[in-house]
Design a protein around this motif. Structure first.
Motif, PDB file in Angstrom:
ATOM      1  N   ARG A 379       0.824  -1.213   0.000  1.00 17.83           N
ATOM      2  CA  ARG A 379       0.000   0.000   0.000  1.00 17.83           C
ATOM      3  C   ARG A 379       0.855   1.259   0.000  1.00 17.83           C
ATOM      4  O   ARG A 379       0.563   2.220  -0.704  1.00 17.83           O
ATOM      5  CB  ARG A 379      -0.905  -0.003   1.244  1.00 17.83           C
ATOM      6  N   TRP A 380       1.919   1.264   0.791  1.00 18.94           N
ATOM      7  CA  TRP A 380       2.738   2.478   0.954  1.00 18.94           C
ATOM      8  C   TRP A 380       3.966   2.486   0.053  1.00 18.94           C
ATOM      9  O   TRP A 380       4.868   3.305   0.232  1.00 18.94           O
ATOM     10  CB  TRP A 380       3.116   2.660   2.427  1.00 18.94           C
ATOM     11  N   GLY A 381       4.009   1.540  -0.886  1.00 18.24           N
ATOM     12  CA  GLY A 381       5.096   1.544  -1.865  1.00 18.24           C
ATOM     13  C   GLY A 381       6.416   1.008  -1.337  1.00 18.24           C
ATOM     14  O   GLY A 381       7.458   1.220  -1.954  1.00 18.24           O
ATOM     15  N   PHE A 382       6.379   0.329  -0.186  1.00 21.03           N
ATOM     16  CA  PHE A 382       7.612  -0.253   0.353  1.00 21.03           C
ATOM     17  C   PHE A 382       7.948  -1.558  -0.359  1.00 21.03           C
ATOM     18  O   PHE A 382       9.096  -1.974  -0.416  1.00 21.03           O
ATOM     19  CB  PHE A 382       7.501  -0.532   1.857  1.00 21.03           C
ATOM     20  N   LEU A 383       6.919  -2.244  -0.833  1.00 21.22           N
ATOM     21  CA  LEU A 383       7.095  -3.476  -1.601  1.00 21.22           C
ATOM     22  C   LEU A 383       6.378  -3.295  -2.928  1.00 21.22           C
ATOM     23  O   LEU A 383       5.350  -2.617  -2.989  1.00 21.22           O
ATOM     24  CB  LEU A 383       6.470  -4.677  -0.852  1.00 21.22           C
ATOM     25  N   PRO A 384       6.918  -3.896  -4.005  1.00 24.02           N
ATOM     26  CA  PRO A 384       6.231  -3.763  -5.294  1.00 24.02           C
ATOM     27  C   PRO A 384       4.864  -4.445  -5.281  1.00 24.02           C
ATOM     28  O   PRO A 384       4.636  -5.376  -4.514  1.00 24.02           O
ATOM     29  CB  PRO A 384       7.180  -4.449  -6.279  1.00 24.02           C
ATOM     30  N   LYS A 385       3.972  -3.949  -6.134  1.00 24.92           N
ATOM     31  CA  LYS A 385       2.588  -4.443  -6.061  1.00 24.92           C
ATOM     32  C   LYS A 385       2.438  -5.891  -6.514  1.00 24.92           C
ATOM     33  O   LYS A 385       1.430  -6.528  -6.234  1.00 24.92           O
ATOM     34  CB  LYS A 385       1.638  -3.522  -6.816  1.00 24.92           C
ATOM     35  N   ASP A 386       3.475  -6.451  -7.183  1.00 24.87           N
ATOM     36  CA  ASP A 386       3.329  -7.842  -7.630  1.00 24.87           C
ATOM     37  C   ASP A 386       3.287  -8.836  -6.458  1.00 24.87           C
ATOM     38  O   ASP A 386       3.024 -10.015  -6.643  1.00 24.87           O
ATOM     39  CB  ASP A 386       4.403  -8.227  -8.659  1.00 24.87           C
ATOM     40  N   TYR A 387       3.537  -8.350  -5.218  1.00 22.77           N
ATOM     41  CA  TYR A 387       3.348  -9.239  -4.061  1.00 22.77           C
ATOM     42  C   TYR A 387       1.862  -9.540  -3.867  1.00 22.77           C
ATOM     43  O   TYR A 387       1.491 -10.575  -3.324  1.00 22.77           O
ATOM     44  CB  TYR A 387       3.909  -8.592  -2.782  1.00 22.77           C
ATOM     45  N   ILE A 388       1.014  -8.597  -4.274  1.00 20.70           N
ATOM     46  CA  ILE A 388      -0.411  -8.700  -3.962  1.00 20.70           C
ATOM     47  C   ILE A 388      -1.266  -8.977  -5.209  1.00 20.70           C
ATOM     48  O   ILE A 388      -2.329  -9.599  -5.103  1.00 20.70           O
ATOM     49  CB  ILE A 388      -0.870  -7.403  -3.240  1.00 20.70           C
ATOM     50  N   THR A 389      -0.810  -8.547  -6.380  1.00 19.43           N
ATOM     51  CA  THR A 389      -1.589  -8.850  -7.579  1.00 19.43           C
ATOM     52  C   THR A 389      -1.485 -10.353  -7.888  1.00 19.43           C
ATOM     53  O   THR A 389      -0.708 -11.064  -7.238  1.00 19.43           O
ATOM     54  CB  THR A 389      -1.082  -8.015  -8.777  1.00 19.43           C
ATOM     55  N   ASN A 390      -2.240 -10.806  -8.847  1.00 13.55           N
ATOM     56  CA  ASN A 390      -2.263 -12.244  -9.207  1.00 13.55           C
ATOM     57  C   ASN A 390      -2.575 -13.132  -8.002  1.00 13.55           C
ATOM     58  O   ASN A 390      -1.873 -14.099  -7.703  1.00 13.55           O
ATOM     59  CB  ASN A 390      -0.930 -12.690  -9.827  1.00 13.55           C
ATOM     60  N   GLY A 391      -3.618 -12.757  -7.275  1.00 12.37           N
ATOM     61  CA  GLY A 391      -4.045 -13.586  -6.135  1.00 12.37           C
ATOM     62  C   GLY A 391      -3.038 -13.609  -5.007  1.00 12.37           C
ATOM     63  O   GLY A 391      -3.023 -14.531  -4.195  1.00 12.37           O
ATOM     64  N   ALA A 392      -2.183 -12.599  -4.942  1.00 11.83           N
ATOM     65  CA  ALA A 392      -1.164 -12.478  -3.877  1.00 11.83           C
ATOM     66  C   ALA A 392      -0.222 -13.683  -3.850  1.00 11.83           C
ATOM     67  O   ALA A 392       0.314 -14.050  -2.799  1.00 11.83           O
ATOM     68  CB  ALA A 392      -1.830 -12.264  -2.510  1.00 11.83           C
ATOM     69  N   ALA A 393       0.010 -14.275  -5.019  1.00  6.97           N
ATOM     70  CA  ALA A 393       0.836 -15.493  -5.075  1.00  6.97           C
ATOM     71  C   ALA A 393       2.231 -15.255  -4.495  1.00  6.97           C
ATOM     72  O   ALA A 393       2.753 -16.090  -3.747  1.00  6.97           O
ATOM     73  CB  ALA A 393       0.941 -15.985  -6.515  1.00  6.97           C
ATOM     74  N   LYS A 394       2.820 -14.096  -4.796  1.00  6.63           N
ATOM     75  CA  LYS A 394       4.176 -13.829  -4.321  1.00  6.63           C
ATOM     76  C   LYS A 394       4.217 -13.647  -2.798  1.00  6.63           C
ATOM     77  O   LYS A 394       5.118 -14.143  -2.119  1.00  6.63           O
ATOM     78  CB  LYS A 394       4.747 -12.586  -5.034  1.00  6.63           C
ATOM     79  N   ALA A 395       3.217 -12.941  -2.273  1.00  4.81           N
ATOM     80  CA  ALA A 395       3.137 -12.757  -0.816  1.00  4.81           C
ATOM     81  C   ALA A 395       2.933 -14.105  -0.126  1.00  4.81           C
ATOM     82  O   ALA A 395       3.566 -14.408   0.885  1.00  4.81           O
ATOM     83  CB  ALA A 395       2.000 -11.804  -0.464  1.00  4.81           C
ATOM     84  N   LYS A 396       2.066 -14.920  -0.705  1.00  2.00           N
ATOM     85  CA  LYS A 396       1.760 -16.213  -0.087  1.00  2.00           C
ATOM     86  C   LYS A 396       2.971 -17.147  -0.103  1.00  2.00           C
ATOM     87  O   LYS A 396       3.201 -17.901   0.842  1.00  2.00           O
ATOM     88  CB  LYS A 396       0.565 -16.858  -0.784  1.00  2.00           C
ATOM     89  N   GLU A 397       3.732 -17.068  -1.171  1.00  2.00           N
ATOM     90  CA  GLU A 397       4.945 -17.897  -1.271  1.00  2.00           C
ATOM     91  C   GLU A 397       5.926 -17.495  -0.170  1.00  2.00           C
ATOM     92  O   GLU A 397       6.531 -18.349   0.498  1.00  2.00           O
ATOM     93  CB  GLU A 397       5.570 -17.673  -2.651  1.00  2.00           C
ATOM     94  N   LEU A 398       6.072 -16.181   0.040  1.00  2.00           N
ATOM     95  CA  LEU A 398       6.971 -15.682   1.077  1.00  2.00           C
ATOM     96  C   LEU A 398       6.467 -16.091   2.466  1.00  2.00           C
ATOM     97  O   LEU A 398       7.241 -16.550   3.314  1.00  2.00           O
ATOM     98  CB  LEU A 398       7.083 -14.149   0.956  1.00  2.00           C
ATOM     99  N   LYS A 455      -0.067   4.644  -1.876  1.00  2.00           N
ATOM    100  CA  LYS A 455       0.943   4.973  -2.870  1.00  2.00           C
ATOM    101  C   LYS A 455       0.907   3.992  -4.035  1.00  2.00           C
ATOM    102  O   LYS A 455       1.264   4.342  -5.150  1.00  2.00           O
ATOM    103  CB  LYS A 455       2.336   4.956  -2.223  1.00  2.00           C
ATOM    104  N   ALA A 456       0.512   2.747  -3.721  1.00  2.00           N
ATOM    105  CA  ALA A 456       0.499   1.721  -4.762  1.00  2.00           C
ATOM    106  C   ALA A 456      -0.527   2.056  -5.823  1.00  2.00           C
ATOM    107  O   ALA A 456      -1.646   2.477  -5.508  1.00  2.00           O
ATOM    108  CB  ALA A 456       0.177   0.365  -4.132  1.00  2.00           C
ATOM    109  N   GLY A 457      -0.159   1.877  -7.073  1.00  2.00           N
ATOM    110  CA  GLY A 457      -1.100   2.105  -8.160  1.00  2.00           C
ATOM    111  C   GLY A 457      -2.008   0.916  -8.367  1.00  2.00           C
ATOM    112  O   GLY A 457      -1.937   0.237  -9.372  1.00  2.00           O
ATOM    113  N   ILE A 458      -2.864   0.663  -7.389  1.00  2.00           N
ATOM    114  CA  ILE A 458      -3.799  -0.465  -7.494  1.00  2.00           C
ATOM    115  C   ILE A 458      -5.209   0.086  -7.378  1.00  2.00           C
ATOM    116  O   ILE A 458      -5.481   0.882  -6.499  1.00  2.00           O
ATOM    117  CB  ILE A 458      -3.539  -1.505  -6.361  1.00  2.00           C
TER     118      ILE A 458
END
Ligand code: CA
Length: 458
Positions: A379-398, A455-458
């Motif tokens: 949300r605040w631009g500390f992490l790129p939005k691809d952690y949350i887009t695509n069903g948050a697959a990247k966040a979930k993997e982490l 900050k995130a462009g979502i």
């Protein structure tokens, strides 16, 4: 419920044949209680002389870092009441950290290099360290989140010069003041103790809920706790977000007042966590569970309100928090907050909880909460939005890599925790904030879309 949160323990951590309750073992074969800590207090708990062979820790040593705020109480109590020793961890060393930055640096070094193996963390520090986003040379250092330490016990303090100007949980009437400070080139300045984690995120949530953009309407920065207090005294700092006993101290010393408790922003929210270096856990799986059992027992002890005066006395000593009086902690520990602006809270449900709260387990590290912290970082631009887009697959993997709720579950079972106290889902479900916004862990992208200030462009 999606497959992600619903799947049963994906890794069998270690074979735990013949699970038993340690309580049964405790009744016999007692030896003399150990001297624990350096406070000269005798432990009231005798160590187990015959820990089950399959549960005997690989090492009796661990070096755990902590910051002297209520979040660290389970570590200190486990040490001082002998709960670590009870499960075979007789040589735990607690190491007070000068700042969150030094905790991170000491973790990088590890205990072999004079640093630490793990300890108390704001979220999502373990994830950011695992990804190599806040380490030297961006070196990834795998960490495992093993338990939540506490809920509540944090707040947002405001310098006394702003008393009576509408700075409270809701900021609608304070907006003219904030605009005026901004146009005078002296923007409202708020401090936290480490960027991109709890205290920064609480400030940002609180401000943006009232339509104030934390990146453009005010100034946020990292300042060590002691320096912030000095700056608030001299009038160069307007606000400070941190854990008890700091809020109570500021009010007590008439330096500031409390705009909000985190318990008011998000009741029963996730706060700080117990996490270790992944390599330490992989090498010492039984010692990890022994540490967890000690922490769980300390958390249960801390939740008994009749123990809280004693807890405050243990924590107040110079070696740990160094408080002028245990009362600085004892009052908030009973849910009694003098907010310093005439508001007085006397409500046990607002106090810090370590083991259980109104929503269930505090100690269990829900993966849905890791996801909220990562979502706020996006949300605040500390992490790129691809952690949350695509069903948050990247966040979930982490999260799958870092959050080892499976080890918590095994330790809880070995400890004989009632099945009703062991959550059956990795998600606590939909969370509701004070402004009515809801976070559905199944739909983090929709949560981001619903937020006006980001900050995130979502
Ligand atoms: Ca905190």
């Amino acid at each position: 419920m999606t497959e992600f949160f619903n799947q049963v323990s994906r890794r069998k951590f270690i074979v735990t044949a013949g699970i038993s309750t340690s309580a049964v073992l405790l009744k016999g074969c007692l030896v003399n209680p150990p001297e624990t800590g350096n406070t000269g207090r005798k432990s009231s708990i005798e160590p187990v002389a015959n820990i089950k062979p399959e549960q005997k820790p690989e090492t009796t040593k661990a070096k755990l870092g902590y910051i002297p705020i209520v979040e660290s109480a389970p570590l200190i109590i486990a040490q001082e009441k002998g709960f670590f020793a009870k499960y075979g961890m007789t040589e735990v060393e607690l190491s007070k950290q000068a700042s969150w930055g030094s905790a991170r640096d000491n973790l990088e070094i590890g205990s072999q290099g004079g640093g630490i193996d793990g300890g108390q963390w704001q979220m999502p520090m373990p994830h950011l360290i695992t990804e190599g986003l806040i380490t030297k040379g961006n070196k990834p250092i795998p960490m495992y989140v093993l338990a939540q330490l506490v809920t509540h016990g944090n707040g947002i303090a405001i310098a006394n010069k702003h008393l009576g100007k509408g700075i409270s949980l809701k900021l609608d009437t304070a907006k003219p003041l904030l605009s005026q400070l901004k146009s005078a080139n002296t923007p409202f300045t708020a401090a936290f103790t480490f960027p991109h984690v709890n205290q920064d995120l609480w400030l940002r949530y609180w401000l943006s809920a009232s339509g104030i953009d934390p990146d453009t309407d005010v100034k946020l920065l990292t300042v060590p706790a002691a320096q912030t207090v000095a700056n608030m005294k001299t009038g160069t700092m307007d606000a400070f977000s941190t854990g008890d006993p700091w809020p109570f101290r500021l009010v007590n010393d008439k330096i500031g007042f409390m705009a909000a408790l985190t318990a008011e922003i998000w009741k029963n929210h996730p706060e700080e966590y117990f996490a270790m270096r992944g390599d330490w856990v992989d090498q010492n799986p039984k010692a990890t569970k022994a540490l967890l059992k000690g922490i769980m027992e300390a958390q249960q002890w801390l939740d008994k309100f009749e123990n809280r005066q004693e807890a405050a006395e243990i924590l107040a000593v110079k070696k740990y928090f160094g408080l002028s009086s245990p009362q600085v902690l004892a009052n908030p520990y009973q849910g009694k907050y003098d907010m310093g602006d005439g508001r007085k809270i006397d409500d046990k449900s607002m106090a810090a909880y370590y083991w259980k709260d109104e929503k269930g387990s505090v100690s269990y590290p829900y993966q849905s909460h890791d996801l909220w912290f990562i979502t706020e970082n996006v949300r605040w631009g500390f992490l790129p939005k691809d952690y949350i887009t695509n069903g948050a697959a990247k966040a979930k993997e982490l999260i799958k890599k870092v959050n080892r709720e499976d080890i918590w579950q095994e330790a809880a079972k070995e400890l004989g925790i009632a099945a009703t106290d062991i959550p059956s889902s990795k998600s606590r479900g939909v969370e509701t904030f004070f402004d009515g916004i809801k976070f559905d862990p199944e739909k983090p992208e929709e949560y981001l879309k619903s937020l006006k200030i980001k900050k995130a462009g979502i």
